[in-house]
Design an enzyme around this catalytic site. Sequence first.
Site, PDB file in Angstrom:
ATOM      1  N   ARG A  53       0.797  -1.221   0.000  1.00 54.99           N
ATOM      2  CA  ARG A  53       0.000   0.000   0.000  1.00 54.99           C
ATOM      3  C   ARG A  53       0.834   1.277   0.000  1.00 54.99           C
ATOM      4  NH1 ARG A  53      -2.799  -3.902   1.639  1.00 54.99           N
ATOM      5  NH2 ARG A  53      -0.826  -4.451   2.581  1.00 54.99           N
ATOM      6  N   THR A  54       1.812   1.356   0.877  1.00 56.84           N
ATOM      7  CA  THR A  54       2.514   2.636   1.033  1.00 56.84           C
ATOM      8  C   THR A  54       3.281   2.970  -0.244  1.00 56.84           C
ATOM      9  OG1 THR A  54       2.720   2.086   3.368  1.00 56.84           O
ATOM     10  CG2 THR A  54       4.036   3.925   2.567  1.00 56.84           C
ATOM     11  N   LYS A  82      25.984  -3.855  -1.298  1.00 53.76           N
ATOM     12  CA  LYS A  82      27.458  -3.848  -1.370  1.00 53.76           C
ATOM     13  C   LYS A  82      28.076  -3.199  -0.141  1.00 53.76           C
ATOM     14  CE  LYS A  82      26.858  -2.633  -6.172  1.00 53.76           C
ATOM     15  NZ  LYS A  82      27.083  -1.470  -7.063  1.00 53.76           N
ATOM     16  N   ARG A 103      11.328   3.723   3.611  1.00 54.66           N
ATOM     17  CA  ARG A 103      10.913   2.750   4.640  1.00 54.66           C
ATOM     18  C   ARG A 103      12.156   1.945   4.992  1.00 54.66           C
ATOM     19  NH1 ARG A 103       5.748  -1.213   4.546  1.00 54.66           N
ATOM     20  NH2 ARG A 103       4.818   0.793   5.116  1.00 54.66           N
ATOM     21  N   HIS A 131       4.876   5.812  11.609  1.00 51.32           N
ATOM     22  CA  HIS A 131       4.408   5.685  10.213  1.00 51.32           C
ATOM     23  C   HIS A 131       3.445   6.862   9.988  1.00 51.32           C
ATOM     24  CE1 HIS A 131       3.304   4.095   6.435  1.00 51.32           C
ATOM     25  NE2 HIS A 131       2.962   2.862   6.749  1.00 51.32           N
TER      26      HIS A 131
HETATM   27  N1   CP Z   1      -0.264   0.045   5.828  1.00 49.21           N
HETATM   28  C1   CP Z   1       0.928  -0.240   5.286  1.00 49.21           C
HETATM   29  O1   CP Z   1       1.953   0.334   5.650  1.00 49.21           O
HETATM   30  O2   CP Z   1       0.896  -1.220   4.330  1.00 49.21           O
HETATM   31  P1   CP Z   1       2.133  -1.719   3.490  1.00 49.21           P
HETATM   32  O3   CP Z   1       3.095  -2.391   4.450  1.00 49.21           O
HETATM   33  O4   CP Z   1       1.565  -2.689   2.477  1.00 49.21           O
HETATM   34  O5   CP Z   1       2.793  -0.534   2.858  1.00 49.21           O
END
Ligand code: CP
Length: 305
Positions: A53-54, A82, A103, A131
């Site tokens: 999603r993100t 590396k 991320r 998040h």
């Molecule tokens: N909600 C969320 O962070 O989903 P993903 O891990 O799929 O990005």
Amino acid sequence: MDMQGQSIVSIRDFSKDKIKAIVDKALEVKQGRWSNALNGKVLATLFFEPSTRTRLSFEAAMNGMGGRVIGFADPNVSSAKKGETLGDTIKTVTGYVDAIVIRHPVEGAARLASEVANVPVINAGDGSNQHPTQTFLDLVTIQEEFGRLEGLKIGLMGDLKYGRTVHSLAMALSLFGSQLVFVSPPGLRMPEHLCDELNSAGTKFSEADDLESLDQVLDVLYVTRIQKERFADLLEYERVAGAYRIKPETLSGNCQQARIMHPLPRVNEIAEEVDDMPNAIYFRQAHNGVPTRQALLGLVTGAIQ
Ligand code: CP
């Protein structure tokens, strides 16, 4: 609202008024204002952990407003493999793009990235810490559902110890006078330092082992996955996984009217039969990721004011 050049690392960096203004901006974007505002902008998506999603909603956000995206979804195809440091990766990529989404499994990685980048850095999840863009889309969904953010009774359920989505969300909700209930196994309680922050902010919260022991009607039940990848001890994971599962019959009593939210992905904590119930808003919530992230990208790049 001027956010040009600002990184989005932690929800703690935002005041109540700023959060509310961003939610309103996301709803404006959803209504079709600001089309093509990201024309000519380039975003880097650096994903050192898996995502559906993100990452894809950031891509959809850029593509839908005329921007472009470069990046990687797997660190094994980057020079991190590396031995390149995160700092060197960011110092390099900052010269290619207008903003960076990252991320990373290490708490604080996004903050470090924001300190060495000369473009805005957006935290798409750093370990079990924060998040923030998920929180913004959660709040957009709550605003749409209730017409307000203030004064709601919200249960956060599941893995409250390792879940970064609930850490960010609890911090934001504390600004809006929410009454919070933390429903989790004793070993996965909300971390003490976050409870201390909530206490200092005067936020009312309580803890429960399960939904049966709830003593108040909920407006929202925010369910989270028990995150296998966060457990050092797999036996401990097996012991608690599956103990917290929403079924149609769960939506009675204090949860009868509760909107069911979930940052997704789910594993087995919400039965699929719940998906078609009016309470279930988690896929609509996920879809709000696009206008919310368009608003954030537009604001930090200066394309949207
Ligand atoms: N909600 C969320 O962070 O989903 P993903 O891990 O799929 O990005």
